[in-house]
Design an enzyme around this catalytic site. Structure first.
Site, PDB file in Angstrom:
ATOM      1  N   GLN A 183     -14.710   2.928  -9.983  1.00  0.00           N
ATOM      2  CA  GLN A 183     -13.338   2.822  -9.481  1.00  0.00           C
ATOM      3  C   GLN A 183     -12.680   4.190  -9.345  1.00  0.00           C
ATOM      4  OE1 GLN A 183     -10.594   0.054 -11.319  1.00  0.00           O
ATOM      5  NE2 GLN A 183     -12.174  -1.506 -11.490  1.00  0.00           N
ATOM      6  N   LEU A 229      -8.309  -7.646  -8.118  1.00  0.00           N
ATOM      7  CA  LEU A 229      -8.434  -6.858  -6.895  1.00  0.00           C
ATOM      8  C   LEU A 229      -7.098  -6.220  -6.515  1.00  0.00           C
ATOM      9  CD1 LEU A 229     -10.140  -5.896  -4.510  1.00  0.00           C
ATOM     10  CD2 LEU A 229      -9.515  -8.015  -3.320  1.00  0.00           C
ATOM     11  N   ALA A 230      -6.003  -6.917  -6.799  1.00  0.00           N
ATOM     12  CA  ALA A 230      -4.681  -6.420  -6.408  1.00  0.00           C
ATOM     13  C   ALA A 230      -4.442  -4.990  -6.894  1.00  0.00           C
ATOM     14  CB  ALA A 230      -3.589  -7.350  -6.950  1.00  0.00           C
ATOM     15  N   ASP A 231      -4.764  -4.707  -8.160  1.00  0.00           N
ATOM     16  CA  ASP A 231      -4.479  -3.356  -8.647  1.00  0.00           C
ATOM     17  C   ASP A 231      -5.476  -2.326  -8.122  1.00  0.00           C
ATOM     18  OD1 ASP A 231      -5.844  -4.708 -11.393  1.00  0.00           O
ATOM     19  OD2 ASP A 231      -6.517  -2.674 -10.976  1.00  0.00           O
ATOM     20  N   HIS A 260      -1.694  -4.125 -15.174  1.00  0.00           N
ATOM     21  CA  HIS A 260      -2.522  -3.158 -14.460  1.00  0.00           C
ATOM     22  C   HIS A 260      -1.940  -2.849 -13.085  1.00  0.00           C
ATOM     23  CE1 HIS A 260      -5.705  -3.903 -17.470  1.00  0.00           C
ATOM     24  NE2 HIS A 260      -6.184  -2.752 -17.066  1.00  0.00           N
TER      25      HIS A 260
END
Length: 341
Positions: free
Chosen positions: A102, A278-280, A303
């Protein structure tokens, strides 16, 4: 030197703020000073898995780092120039490979560079995305945002010994905004891999999940693979992808309850566009893209709050969060790639 100060206590107050801050520092060439790192945790300060990401990022970006040691409560990161790199790294524990990726993928891709990385560690461990989530969900989302990478799993690695291995290639990319607003299909893919657990037990668990999804009128495709690892374990991913949504949930096999602790109801009831995890992950690239990224999600997690805070502070992007009858809509107005130094 003019450091931008980041309060490591903000939001979830853990590793997320470190990962996002050093990624954005590298891309924007903004020196940062993170204070109060994991201050309210039982064991505060930097942990080994944070240091691995920092160490690799330091290598590929020729950055200077002050405070990069276990237990450090503050970190100064002075970014250098990101270069094309070919590396082999070993986390040395079951530390999460997915969390390290990430950090690395957006930095290399958005900096218009290439990375070839072989890394050993944990592919499927607690409190982090499974490697299958990264391969299927994050890759799909990043691809739509213009970020290109390939990921090859060589070996699974479960807690506590790890020993997993992946090959990663990241390619020069030009990022763009995306819009993900509402799920339009009822199709579900179920992927399960396991090691040193009776196949019949795994098959029974997956059949229960398949029945539950089918009863909710989902068309279900399953894939079960035995993949040998040093430790026993199993990993599960359920996902649904269409042109307007990318939704996935993952889980590890809980040996105490001899089952997967997975929220199938949450997956079935999510008629919006992205899952909460997934949003963050969308926020960092969205903050740097041109135009407005919009996505709808059922909840605003700590998060997500943390990433919105960090990205706006470092990049100057603007964002808004609106309430919907069944969740929230997040809009992020990026600063555009051309404005990055």
């Amino acid at each position: 030197m003019d450091f931008l100060k980041i309060n490591g206590e903000f939001g979830e107050g853990g590793g997320q703020i470190i990962r996002s801050a050093i990624s954005l520092a590298c891309i924007t060439k903004q020196p940062i000073h993170i204070e109060n790192i994991r201050k309210n945790r039982k064991v505060p300060g930097l942990k080994p898995q944070h240091l691995t990401a920092i160490k690799i990022l330091k290598k590929i970006s020729n950055s200077e780092v002050i405070g990069d040691k276990i237990g450090s409560a503050e970190l100064k990161f002075i970014p250098g120039q990101v270069e094309n790199s070919k590396l082999f790294e070993d986390v040395g524990t079951a530390g999460s490979i997915s969390l390290i990726l990430q950090v690395l993928i957006p930095v290399v891709a958005i900096s218009q560079k290439k990375l070839e990385l072989t890394i050993k560690g944990g592919t499927d461990v607690k409190w982090s995305p499974t490697i299958d989530y990264t391969k299927h969900i994050l890759k799909e989302a990043y691809s739509r945002m213009g970020i290109k990478f390939s990921l090859e799993l060589k070996k699974r690695g479960y807690y506590p010994k790890g020993g997993g291995e992946i090959n990663l290639e990241v390619y020069p990319s030009k990022i763009k905004s995306i819009s993900l607003l509402k799920r339009k299909t009822n199709q579900a893919k179920v992927i399960c891999t396991y090691s040193k657990i009776p196949s019949k037990k795994i098959e029974n668990e997956i059949n229960k999940i398949k029945d539950k999804l089918s009863k909710a009128n989902f068309v279900v495709e399953t894939e079960i693979k035995e993949q040998n690892a040093i430790d026993s374990g199993a990993s599960l991913l359920i996902y649904n992808i269409d042109e307007n949504s990318i939704i996935g949930i993952d889980s590890l096999f809980d040996k105490k309850i001899q089952s997967f602790d997975i929220d199938c109801n949450g997956f079935l009831e999510n008629q919006l566009a992205v899952d909460k995890n997934l949003a963050d992950m969308l926020v960092v690239p969205a903050s740097l893209a041109s135009g407005k990224t919009r996505f709808q999600v059922k909840e605003i997690t700590k998060h997500l709050e943390t990433n919105l805070f960090v990205t706006s502070k470092i990049t100057g992007c603007k964002y808004g969060v609106g309430k919907l009858p069944s969740g929230f809509e997040v809009i992020i107005e990026g600063i555009s790639y051309s404005s990055i130094k």
